[in-house]
Structures are given as C-alpha cells and as structure tokens.
Design a protein around this motif. Structure first.
Motif, PDB file in Angstrom:
ATOM      1  N   LEU A 137       2.972 -12.585  -1.454  1.00  0.00           N
ATOM      2  CA  LEU A 137       2.241 -11.498  -2.121  1.00  0.00           C
ATOM      3  C   LEU A 137       3.088 -10.233  -2.255  1.00  0.00           C
ATOM      4  N   ASN A 138       4.256 -10.241  -1.606  1.00  0.00           N
ATOM      5  CA  ASN A 138       5.134  -9.069  -1.593  1.00  0.00           C
ATOM      6  C   ASN A 138       4.390  -7.834  -1.056  1.00  0.00           C
ATOM      7  N   LEU A 139       3.738  -8.034   0.077  1.00  0.00           N
ATOM      8  CA  LEU A 139       2.969  -6.947   0.682  1.00  0.00           C
ATOM      9  C   LEU A 139       3.859  -5.805   1.153  1.00  0.00           C
ATOM     10  N   ARG A 140       5.182  -6.125   1.368  1.00  0.00           N
ATOM     11  CA  ARG A 140       6.066  -5.057   1.850  1.00  0.00           C
ATOM     12  C   ARG A 140       6.186  -3.919   0.825  1.00  0.00           C
ATOM     13  N   ASP A 141       6.093  -4.257  -0.459  1.00  0.00           N
ATOM     14  CA  ASP A 141       6.151  -3.220  -1.501  1.00  0.00           C
ATOM     15  C   ASP A 141       4.947  -2.281  -1.387  1.00  0.00           C
ATOM     16  N   THR A 142       3.779  -2.895  -1.155  1.00  0.00           N
ATOM     17  CA  THR A 142       2.547  -2.108  -0.999  1.00  0.00           C
ATOM     18  C   THR A 142       2.676  -1.175   0.195  1.00  0.00           C
ATOM     19  N   LEU A 143       3.207  -1.727   1.294  1.00  0.00           N
ATOM     20  CA  LEU A 143       3.351  -0.934   2.525  1.00  0.00           C
ATOM     21  C   LEU A 143       4.374   0.182   2.335  1.00  0.00           C
ATOM     22  N   SER A 144       5.411  -0.103   1.586  1.00  0.00           N
ATOM     23  CA  SER A 144       6.456   0.889   1.341  1.00  0.00           C
ATOM     24  C   SER A 144       5.889   2.103   0.605  1.00  0.00           C
ATOM     25  N   LYS A 145       5.011   1.836  -0.374  1.00  0.00           N
ATOM     26  CA  LYS A 145       4.373   2.943  -1.109  1.00  0.00           C
ATOM     27  C   LYS A 145       3.486   3.776  -0.187  1.00  0.00           C
ATOM     28  N   LEU A 146       2.778   3.080   0.715  1.00  0.00           N
ATOM     29  CA  LEU A 146       1.868   3.793   1.634  1.00  0.00           C
ATOM     30  C   LEU A 146       2.631   4.637   2.654  1.00  0.00           C
TER      31      LEU A 146
ATOM     32  N   ALA B 255       1.457   2.497   8.166  1.00  0.00           N
ATOM     33  CA  ALA B 255       2.158   1.608   7.229  1.00  0.00           C
ATOM     34  C   ALA B 255       3.560   1.280   7.746  1.00  0.00           C
ATOM     35  N   ASP B 256       4.251   2.299   8.291  1.00  0.00           N
ATOM     36  CA  ASP B 256       5.584   2.079   8.880  1.00  0.00           C
ATOM     37  C   ASP B 256       5.511   1.105  10.051  1.00  0.00           C
ATOM     38  N   THR B 257       4.470   1.276  10.882  1.00  0.00           N
ATOM     39  CA  THR B 257       4.286   0.400  12.056  1.00  0.00           C
ATOM     40  C   THR B 257       4.102  -1.052  11.608  1.00  0.00           C
TER      41      THR B 257
END
Length: 516
Positions: free
Chosen positions: A482-491, A503-505
C-alpha cells in the motif's frame, strides 16, 4: 360579525361603561349580550370588548363579589381564549381580582376562574411567576383534593399546573404540597390519554428541579418516592410508565443511585421489564431501561447490579423487535460493562448476545440502534481485554463492523473502534491478522490518514493501531504494497507536533520490523 351584532354589542358596551352603581339588574342583560356573542364565537367580539374600556368595570364587579361574579368570570374566561386580549386583561388588573375567587366553595365559579386565569397567563412567564408567588399552586392542589370527581374542574387544575411547571418556584411549591398523592389518585381514574399526559407532565417536572427531586426522594423514605415504588407494581400501564420515568429522574445523582440500589429498586424494575417482553408496552420498557442505565452509572452500583444478575435478566429483552427498546437495551448493557472486566468478559463470550448485536449493527433503518450496537461491540473488547472475547467476536463476524465504525462520522465512535482493534491486535495478532486483511483494515486506515477532514485524535489512534499491526508478517506485506510509508512521511510534517511525532515513531517501528 354582522352589522346587527356590532350594533347590539356597541349598545351593551356603552351601557356597561356608563354604569356607576354596578347594580345587578342594570348590568346583567348587557353582560348577557357580551357573553352570548362570545359563546357563539362571533369573530372580533373579544377584541371589541377589550378596546371599549369596560375591563376595569368588570374588575370592579369581581372585587364586590356580587351575584354577577360567576357570570363576569365566565365572560372573562371566554374572552381570554383570544391571545390578542390577554395583555389588556392583565393591565386591567383582572388576574389580581380573580385570584381570591379560587377560594370559592362554588364549583362552577372555580371552573370559570381557573379557566380565566389559565388562559390570561398562558405562556406569560412574568404572570406565571407572580401566580406562583401568590400561592396558586397549593390552591390548585387543594381544589383537586376537595373535588376529585369533578372532571372538568380537575382538568383545569391539571392544565394550570402543567403550564406553570416550567417556573422553578412552581416545582418547589409542588414538592412542598405533596402533589404526588393527588396525582396518583387522578392517574388511576384518568378517563383518557389527554388527562394521563397532563399528570405525567406535572410529575416529570418535579424531577427537573434538583431541590424538589431531593425533597420527593427524602433519602428513600419520601412519600413521593414510596408512591413511585408502588406504581412499578401496579397493573395500570400508565402508572407503571410514570413510576419508571420517575425512578429514572431520581437516579440522576450518584448518592440517590446508591441509596436506591441499597433499598432494592432494581429487582422491581426487572420484574416490570419482564412483564412487557412479549407484546408489552414499548414506553414502559424504554423507561425501565432508562432507569437501569442511570442506576448503573456509579462504579459501585455496576458491581452490585452485576452480582444481582441484572445482565442475565435483561438479556430476555434481546428478542424485542422495537427499535426504541433495542436502543435503550444496548446503551444499558454498554453502561454495565464500562470499566468492568469480568462483566464484559461474560457478555463478550455470549454467542447468542453477539449474534443479536451483529443483527443490530446492520440496522439500516435505525442509525441510533446501529450506532449503539457497534459501540457495545467495541466496549466488550476494550473493557474485557480477553482473548476468548476476541475469538468470539471474530467468529460472529464482528471485525467488519468495527472497521466500518472506524469510519463513522462521530469522532468518539471512531476512536472507540480504533482502540478496540488495537487492543485485539496487541492481545492476539495471530487470530486477527487474517480477518483484518480480509476486511481491508489497512486500506481503511490509509484513507483515514490521507483524509484532511478527519480529526487529529482519530489519526493518532489509527497510527497506534498500525504499530500493533506491524507485528504481523502477513500485514507487514500489505503495509509495503500500500506504500503506507509515503502517507506516514506526509504526516511527519503535520501542524500537530503530537501527530507528527507519532508518524515518525510508526515509521521507525516499520523500519525496525522490516529488518527483523
């Protein structure tokens, strides 16, 4: 009004206005003219009388307590049907001169006086407060005590009490005069729904004032409270309803709730509910469950009520097809398990209960029932933290409902769902990983995180849940795809520092788990 009527009315008003001695023989025929036109509902009559200047003369007649008193009172009562003339009646001092007439021993006079005062003061807070301060409440109650079989007179008194019930001083006065006994008697003999409605309104108003309520309760020994208990065991459905509503009102502070439980009110409510399970009265069931829910608010009461078998006994209501009952039943059960590990474990492992809750989670036509069913489902997991409960919920296909609940429009429901899902994954990730994957939990969480409208606290809970899900290799694969890391990076650049830090955690956790 036709011309002939206008002429007759004008002549009568003129004759009254020039009368100085207020002699009965002189005035009576002219008063008859006014009264007949009012009784015939001739349009504009009341307004013409009010604007003619005769109202102060009518007030004088009432002060004299002459043989014309009853006729004048009836005339004023008929006039005051028209809202437009009420202010004129007040300005002429009619309310002041009418008040003493409530002490009359003539029942017709009392009827006319009650109607006149009630109509003039209708929806007039200033006048109603003055009436209460001048002792109208005990007088009305006394009239009902003296003439309990006079239905028109009783109705007038009840209507007046109902209209006055919004005045704070009136509630205190009602508690002082012991109105419950009078109302109980009238409720038992009420010939129609309208009378019963008036009585229940007055009784309900007693519960609106804390001080009045406490006087009625009297630490469980008050006459009103004792009457209320007897109503629960009555065969009269209206009395049962009134009793259950009153108990719900008394159960609005912790000390009352604890005292009532000690005095054994709960078994009486349960007995009442069980009477109405099949083809029973929905209103009584609804009111009884409201009372139980309020009683279950203090933590000490929850334990005691569970020990007394409340949860088991109210389960008989699961078969109810009435949405108002379903809604209250779910809310009561949710209140019972709040903070209660053992209770939520017992109920959470009950397959029959869960099957019914699942049905209600899909109640498309009743959003309230659907919402309460979902909240109970989440509560069973949150408060039990029990692996067996989680297994039972999975078996009952409850996972999909919790995931849907996480996308609710209500923040509190979203958080409750996300916390329940996080607890389930922390306790038994092996059991939940497949149902979570099949129900598209991770894509749902990604939508929540990407949606700019979703509340910060909901996104925070969603991130916490993703941390738990990272412990499953099956779900980690989905996180990658799902490429959730991109979502987390934005957050991680979010304006909320708390959310950005979370989000960093989560990104650090995902990195760490991918390396192991």
């Amino acid at each position: 009004m036709v011309m002939a009527d206008i002429e007759v009315l004008s002549e009568a008003l003129k004759a009254i206005s020039i009368s100085t001695e207020l002699v009965e023989e002189e005035l009576k025929p002219h008063l008859d003219v006014l009264l007949n036109l009012l009784l015939e509902k001739k349009k504009g009559t009341a307004e013409k009388i009010a604007s003619s200047g005769v109202l102060p003369i009518l007030a004088q007649v009432l002060r004299k307590k002459s043989p014309l008193t009853s006729q004048v009172t009836l005339l004023i009562a008929e006039m005051a049907r028209e809202a437009a003339v009420r202010e004129c009646c007040i300005e002429a001092g009619l309310v002041t001169v009418l008040m003493p007439l409530l002490k009359s021993s003539n029942q017709d006079q009392l009827l006319h006086t009650g109607r006149a005062i009630g109509r003039i003061c209708f929806e007039n807070a200033v006048q109603q407060t003055q009436l209460v301060e001048n002792g109208v409440i005990p007088r009305l109650v006394t009239i009902m005590q003296q003439y309990p079989e006079n239905d028109p007179l009783v109705n007038v008194c009840l209507l007046a009490l109902c209209n006055l019930a919004d005045v704070d001083a009136a509630r205190e006065a009602l508690a002082e005069v012991g109105v419950a006994e009078v109302l109980t008697y009238q409720l038992k003999r009420a010939p129609d729904a309208e009378r019963r409605h008036l009585i229940l309104e007055v009784l309900g108003s007693l519960g609106e004032s804390d001080e009045s309520m406490q006087k009625c309760f009297g630490e469980g020994t008050g006459t009103v409270y004792q009457d209320v208990l007897s109503w629960l065991q009555s065969s009269n459905t209206e009395l049962q309803l009134s009793g259950a509503l009153a108990i719900a009102n008394f159960a609005r502070n912790d000390s009352n709730c604890v005292k009532m439980l000690e005095l054994g009110v709960v078994p009486r409510i349960l007995d009442l509910l069980e009477q109405h399970v099949i083809e029973g009265d929905v209103s009584v069931q609804h009111a009884g469950l409201s009372a139980l829910r309020n009683l279950a608010i203090p933590a000490s009461n929850k334990v005691r009520m569970l020990e007394d078998g409340v949860a088991e006994r109210i389960r008989t209501l699961l078969r109810s097809d009435m949405p108002p009952v379903q809604f209250k039943l779910l809310g009561t059960l949710r209140m019972m398990v709040d903070g209660q590990e053992e209770a939520s474990s017992v109920l959470g492992k009950d397959e029959i209960l869960l099957a019914r809750v699942m049905e209600w989670c899909e109640a498309k036509d009743h959003a309230g029932v659907r919402g309460e069913a979902n909240r109970l489902l989440a509560a069973l997991i949150r408060h039990s933290r029990n692996p067996e409960v989680i297994q039972t919920v999975i078996k009952a296909d409850g996972v999909q409902h919790l995931i849907s609940m996480a996308t609710s429009e209500h923040v509190i429901m979203q958080n409750e769902a996300l916390v329940a899902l996080a607890i389930a994954s922390a306790i038994d990730i092996e059991a939940v990983q497949e149902p979570f994957r099949d129900a598209d939990l991770l894509p749902t969480l990604q939508k929540i995180l990407d949606d700019p409208v979703v509340a910060v606290e909901v996104k925070f809970s969603a991130l916490g849940l993703i941390c738990s899900l990272a412990n499953s290799s099956m779900l980690r694969e989905q996180i990658t795809s799902l490429n959730l890391r991109d979502t987390l990076s934005k957050l991680s650049t979010h304006t909320s520092t708390k959310l950005a830090k979370q989000a960093d955690t989560v990104m650090a956790v995902l990195l760490e788990t991918s390396l192991t």
